[in-house]
Design a protein around this motif. Structure first.
Motif, PDB file in Angstrom:
ATOM      1  N   GLU A  25      59.793   5.654  46.444  1.00  0.00           N
ATOM      2  CA  GLU A  25      60.458   5.946  47.715  1.00  0.00           C
ATOM      3  C   GLU A  25      59.892   5.048  48.803  1.00  0.00           C
ATOM      4  OE1 GLU A  25      61.023   9.846  49.114  1.00  0.00           O
ATOM      5  OE2 GLU A  25      61.622  10.666  47.165  1.00  0.00           O
ATOM      6  N   PRO A  26      60.730   4.614  49.748  1.00  0.00           N
ATOM      7  CA  PRO A  26      60.265   3.657  50.755  1.00  0.00           C
ATOM      8  C   PRO A  26      59.415   4.320  51.843  1.00  0.00           C
ATOM      9  CG  PRO A  26      62.537   4.285  51.190  1.00  0.00           C
ATOM     10  CD  PRO A  26      62.170   4.929  49.880  1.00  0.00           C
ATOM     11  N   GLU A  27      58.451   3.562  52.355  1.00  0.00           N
ATOM     12  CA  GLU A  27      57.736   3.974  53.550  1.00  0.00           C
ATOM     13  C   GLU A  27      58.587   3.622  54.768  1.00  0.00           C
ATOM     14  OE1 GLU A  27      53.915   2.156  53.563  1.00  0.00           O
ATOM     15  OE2 GLU A  27      53.259   3.122  51.690  1.00  0.00           O
ATOM     16  N   VAL A  28      58.364   4.344  55.855  1.00  0.00           N
ATOM     17  CA  VAL A  28      59.175   4.153  57.065  1.00  0.00           C
ATOM     18  C   VAL A  28      58.291   3.573  58.167  1.00  0.00           C
ATOM     19  CG1 VAL A  28      60.747   5.213  58.710  1.00  0.00           C
ATOM     20  CG2 VAL A  28      60.564   6.150  56.387  1.00  0.00           C
ATOM     21  N   PRO A  29      58.410   2.253  58.445  1.00  0.00           N
ATOM     22  CA  PRO A  29      57.595   1.655  59.508  1.00  0.00           C
ATOM     23  C   PRO A  29      57.978   2.206  60.884  1.00  0.00           C
ATOM     24  CG  PRO A  29      58.589  -0.022  58.080  1.00  0.00           C
ATOM     25  CD  PRO A  29      59.255   1.278  57.770  1.00  0.00           C
ATOM     26  N   GLU A  30      57.118   2.030  61.843  1.00  0.00           N
ATOM     27  CA  GLU A  30      57.414   2.449  63.206  1.00  0.00           C
ATOM     28  C   GLU A  30      58.639   1.698  63.720  1.00  0.00           C
ATOM     29  OE1 GLU A  30      55.269   2.698  67.620  1.00  0.00           O
ATOM     30  OE2 GLU A  30      54.152   1.997  65.862  1.00  0.00           O
ATOM     31  N   ARG A  34      64.814   6.344  58.058  1.00  0.00           N
ATOM     32  CA  ARG A  34      65.178   6.533  56.657  1.00  0.00           C
ATOM     33  C   ARG A  34      66.595   7.098  56.586  1.00  0.00           C
ATOM     34  NH1 ARG A  34      62.478  10.714  52.314  1.00  0.00           N
ATOM     35  NH2 ARG A  34      63.471  12.206  53.723  1.00  0.00           N
ATOM     36  N   TYR A 113      67.485   6.337  48.884  1.00  0.00           N
ATOM     37  CA  TYR A 113      67.106   6.139  50.283  1.00  0.00           C
ATOM     38  C   TYR A 113      66.983   4.653  50.587  1.00  0.00           C
ATOM     39  CZ  TYR A 113      65.794  11.082  50.211  1.00  0.00           C
ATOM     40  OH  TYR A 113      65.802  12.454  50.081  1.00  0.00           O
ATOM     41  N   VAL A 115      65.530   2.204  54.156  1.00  0.00           N
ATOM     42  CA  VAL A 115      64.989   2.225  55.510  1.00  0.00           C
ATOM     43  C   VAL A 115      65.462   0.970  56.242  1.00  0.00           C
ATOM     44  CG1 VAL A 115      62.989   3.640  54.922  1.00  0.00           C
ATOM     45  CG2 VAL A 115      62.805   1.147  54.819  1.00  0.00           C
TER      46      VAL A 115
END
Length: 321
Positions: A25-30, A34, A113, A115
């Protein structure tokens, strides 16, 4: 999470690079959001990704898919704008020299998902299905920019669309008809020409056929196979708007015709976030039902890729979750 991705590049046999399986699953940068993907559409760009064109070797494995629609974590329904600009860029999204598309640098939409930067998630009209929304961000946005931003056409003028059944071509037919243009289309087969007529074309012709009269504008995505016909079909002072060259990029320039008849050759690439917003509102206001050729579950992605490779299309190919 479930995803369809390219594990490596394979120029000669792109489907051999396609994998249907699991990815982290992807991380969500600032500053990013998502999106739970509900539908995503297939583009030739995805074939080129499998071939390794426009992507560096170290970017693999890469989830494919640069178009999509889905739901933010807060429940907002959105359409994705696939042009990702450099931080701080001001101006036309498509002129940013450091711009990229999903799947060129960032993971794509053929997954549970994706992002994207927050500005790339555009509110979806309530009356538009996720499948319809999923075809807006590339093919329909490209057609919108070609017709309304680049061509200079006015209602009542005549436009020729080269190629009857691709995603950009079918969008041009529907947008042009709704905007009051006289829409002519060429197609290689009777079946493809019939599709264009169902979508609103006023007349259709075999590829390369002599037209009853010259036209105000030609919309060109085919390239080498149709370029000569495109230039010969224009009125003096007419314009050919080019957004692709699927049959090859090396047409004869025919410069004598261009300068003597004062023809204009205009390039067009994708579109901006604002143009996508305008497109969504226009399709909603005009009551246009976008042409979807094939709708498949994402688990059957290979079938859709194979159809595109074989030219077996009748509008956009959409994958659903």
């Amino acid at each position: 999470m479930f995803a369809v991705y390219a594990n490596e590049a394979n120029y000669d046999n792109p489907l051999d690079a396609l994998v249907v399986g699991e990815r982290p699953e992807p991380e969500v940068p600032e500053g990013w959001v998502r999106v739970a993907v509900r539908a995503a559409s297939l583009n030739m760009h995805d074939i080129w990704t499998l071939r390794g064109v426009g992507i560096k070797a170290e970017q693999f494995p890469m989830i494919v898919g640069c178009d999509g629609a889905g739901v933010l974590d807060d429940g907002t329904e959105v359409v994705l704008h696939s042009v990702v600009n450099a931080p701080g860029w001001q101006g036309d999204d498509t002129l940013d020299p450091k711009r990229t598309l999903l799947t060129e640098k960032y993971q794509g939409t053929f997954a549970d998902y994706v992002v994207v930067p927050a500005r790339n998630a555009v509110p979806k009209p309530k009356n538009m299905s996720f499948s319809e929304a999923a075809i807006m961000g590339t093919a329909w946005l490209t057609a919108y920019r070609m017709l309304f931003v680049k061509s200079g056409l006015r209602p009542g003028q005549t436009m020729l669309v080269q190629g009857a059944s691709g995603g950009v071509s079918t969008a041009l037919v529907q947008l042009g008809r709704a905007a009051g243009m006289r829409v002519w289309v060429t197609g290689r087969t009777e079946e493809k020409r019939a599709l264009a007529e169902r979508l609103g074309a006023h007349a259709t012709f075999e590829s390369g056929a002599r037209l009853p009269e010259r036209v105000d504008a030609v919309f060109e995505t085919v390239g080498k196979a149709t370029w000569g016909h495109s230039l010969k079909s224009l009125k003096p002072g007419g314009v050919v708007v080019v957004s692709g060259s699927t049959s090859g990029p090396d047409p004869s320039a025919d410069l004598q015709r261009v300068f003597f008849l004062q023809l204009r050759v205009v390039g067009s690439t994708m579109g901006t976030r604002d143009e996508l917003q305008n497109l969504l509102e226009y399709v909603d206001l005009a009551g246009i039902k976008p042409q979807i050729g094939t709708e498949l579950p994402l688990t059957d992605a290979e079938q859709g890729f194979r159809a595109m490779l074989e030219g077996d299309t009748a509008g956009k190919i959409v994958f659903t979750r």
